[in-house]
Design a protein around this motif. Structure first.
Motif, PDB file in Angstrom:
ATOM      1  N   GLN A  26      -3.246 -11.032  -0.915  1.00 49.63           N
ATOM      2  CA  GLN A  26      -3.150  -9.611  -1.210  1.00 49.63           C
ATOM      3  C   GLN A  26      -2.068  -8.959  -0.361  1.00 49.63           C
ATOM      4  OE1 GLN A  26      -7.965  -8.989  -2.097  1.00 49.63           O
ATOM      5  NE2 GLN A  26      -6.971  -7.902  -0.421  1.00 49.63           N
ATOM      6  N   ASP A  27      -1.764  -7.724  -0.695  1.00 50.15           N
ATOM      7  CA  ASP A  27      -0.778  -6.970   0.071  1.00 50.15           C
ATOM      8  C   ASP A  27      -1.398  -6.167   1.205  1.00 50.15           C
ATOM      9  OD1 ASP A  27       1.703  -7.564  -1.403  1.00 50.15           O
ATOM     10  OD2 ASP A  27       0.683  -6.554  -3.064  1.00 50.15           O
ATOM     11  N   LYS A  35       5.801  -6.684   1.401  1.00 47.45           N
ATOM     12  CA  LYS A  35       5.958  -5.719   0.314  1.00 47.45           C
ATOM     13  C   LYS A  35       5.309  -4.387   0.665  1.00 47.45           C
ATOM     14  CE  LYS A  35       5.124  -5.319  -4.684  1.00 47.45           C
ATOM     15  NZ  LYS A  35       4.574  -6.021  -5.884  1.00 47.45           N
ATOM     16  N   MET A  36       4.107  -4.440   1.251  1.00 43.30           N
ATOM     17  CA  MET A  36       3.413  -3.218   1.646  1.00 43.30           C
ATOM     18  C   MET A  36       4.135  -2.547   2.807  1.00 43.30           C
ATOM     19  SD  MET A  36       0.788  -1.449   0.672  1.00 43.30           S
ATOM     20  CE  MET A  36      -0.358  -0.170   1.170  1.00 43.30           C
ATOM     21  N   LYS A  37       4.628  -3.337   3.754  1.00 43.94           N
ATOM     22  CA  LYS A  37       5.353  -2.767   4.887  1.00 43.94           C
ATOM     23  C   LYS A  37       6.620  -2.060   4.405  1.00 43.94           C
ATOM     24  CE  LYS A  37       7.227  -3.767   9.451  1.00 43.94           C
ATOM     25  NZ  LYS A  37       8.554  -3.167   9.260  1.00 43.94           N
ATOM     26  N   SER A  38       7.297  -2.634   3.418  1.00 39.04           N
ATOM     27  CA  SER A  38       8.496  -1.991   2.876  1.00 39.04           C
ATOM     28  C   SER A  38       8.166  -0.639   2.266  1.00 39.04           C
ATOM     29  CB  SER A  38       9.145  -2.896   1.823  1.00 39.04           C
ATOM     30  OG  SER A  38       9.622  -4.088   2.410  1.00 39.04           O
ATOM     31  N   PHE A  66       0.883   8.947  -2.768  1.00 42.57           N
ATOM     32  CA  PHE A  66       0.885   7.617  -2.162  1.00 42.57           C
ATOM     33  C   PHE A  66       0.083   6.628  -3.000  1.00 42.57           C
ATOM     34  CE2 PHE A  66      -0.572   4.291   0.686  1.00 42.57           C
ATOM     35  CZ  PHE A  66       0.620   3.914   1.283  1.00 42.57           C
ATOM     36  N   LYS A  67      -1.044   7.055  -3.522  1.00 44.65           N
ATOM     37  CA  LYS A  67      -1.841   6.199  -4.401  1.00 44.65           C
ATOM     38  C   LYS A  67      -1.018   5.775  -5.620  1.00 44.65           C
ATOM     39  CE  LYS A  67      -6.225   6.169  -7.015  1.00 44.65           C
ATOM     40  NZ  LYS A  67      -5.687   5.990  -8.377  1.00 44.65           N
ATOM     41  N   LYS A  88       4.363   0.213  -7.441  1.00 43.76           N
ATOM     42  CA  LYS A  88       4.962  -0.933  -6.754  1.00 43.76           C
ATOM     43  C   LYS A  88       4.174  -2.223  -6.957  1.00 43.76           C
ATOM     44  CE  LYS A  88       8.295   1.440  -4.752  1.00 43.76           C
ATOM     45  NZ  LYS A  88       9.740   1.185  -4.995  1.00 43.76           N
ATOM     46  N   GLY A  89       3.043  -2.136  -7.666  1.00 43.06           N
ATOM     47  CA  GLY A  89       2.245  -3.325  -7.911  1.00 43.06           C
ATOM     48  C   GLY A  89       1.563  -3.869  -6.672  1.00 43.06           C
ATOM     49  N   ILE A  90       1.163  -2.988  -5.760  1.00 45.21           N
ATOM     50  CA  ILE A  90       0.480  -3.405  -4.535  1.00 45.21           C
ATOM     51  C   ILE A  90      -0.906  -3.941  -4.886  1.00 45.21           C
ATOM     52  CG2 ILE A  90      -0.464  -2.620  -2.336  1.00 45.21           C
ATOM     53  CD1 ILE A  90       2.586  -2.735  -2.389  1.00 45.21           C
ATOM     54  N   LYS A  91      -1.218  -5.118  -4.364  1.00 44.08           N
ATOM     55  CA  LYS A  91      -2.490  -5.770  -4.680  1.00 44.08           C
ATOM     56  C   LYS A  91      -3.463  -5.677  -3.499  1.00 44.08           C
ATOM     57  CE  LYS A  91      -0.191  -9.118  -7.715  1.00 44.08           C
ATOM     58  NZ  LYS A  91      -0.500  -8.316  -8.922  1.00 44.08           N
TER      59      LYS A  91
END
Length: 208
Positions: free
Chosen positions: A76-77, A90-93, A186-187, A193-196
């Motif tokens: 997961q991200d 990806k999440m940090k970016s 943000f949500k 961005k496809g955050i999982k």
């Protein structure tokens, strides 16, 4: 339309699924007393309610957290653990681009249990914090304790004060540092961005 009021932004608790798919290899060795990830000593200099230090700063660990991943599980991200987040590159970016001053990070060591190199994962703490950012009088299930913190009864409906938050998209409250809040924008970004792995619970509005 001239004079139209801005539409209230929904506010959410940011969390993650609790299905990690990894385990610590060195949790008991991170700090001299074996406290794991936890904060050692005062959360803030002088008082828990003093700014600007903010809650849950990453301690100076003896070694970087090491995570062992199950190669059969999807990575997961975002993972929420003990008031911290473990996040993907990806999440940090996303954090760096949209909330660049809200977090601090520590790069973890990772590997898969079969010995292969693991994904790039960062320990992340949300340190952007605000005091007296809630209209307690209009949030009937939120009560102020003797120490000045917030005590929550049931599914509290938070009434935030936008003049205090000043447009913050990802933040904590000094009086309730266990929670991480975010706005609708943000949500939406996480979805785009496809955050999982993210989990969002609506808890109120950021403006009236």
């Amino acid at each position: 339309m001239s004079g139209a009021r801005a539409k209230p932004q929904k506010a959410y608790l940011l969390d993650s699924n609790w299905n990690y798919g990894w385990e610590f290899a060195n949790l008991e060795r991170l700090q001299p007393d074996g406290d794991g990830l936890g904060i050692r000593g005062p959360l803030w200099p002088g008082s828990m309610l003093d700014l600007p230090r903010g809650p849950w700063r990453i301690p100076e660990y003896l070694e970087a957290p090491k995570l062992i991943f199950d190669p059969k599980r999807k990575v997961q991200d975002i993972y929420a653990v003990d008031y911290f987040l473990f996040i993907s590159e990806k999440m940090k970016s996303l954090f760096d681009e949209f909330v660049p001053n809200s977090c601090e990070y520590l790069l973890c060591e990772t590997e898969f249990s079969n010995g292969k190199p693991g994904p790039k994962i960062w320990l992340c703490s949300v340190v952007d914090s605000y005091r007296k950012a809630v209209d307690v009088e209009n949030s009937p299930l939120i009560h102020v304790t003797r120490s000045g913190g917030y005590m929550i009864s049931g599914g509290a409906d938070w009434c935030f004060l936008p003049d205090v938050l000043k447009g913050a998209q990802l933040f904590r409250l000094v009086e309730y540092a266990v929670a991480i809040f975010c706005d609708q924008t943000f949500k939406n970004l996480c979805k785009e961005k496809g955050i999982k792995g993210t989990s969002f619970q609506q808890v109120g509005f950021l403006q009236e």
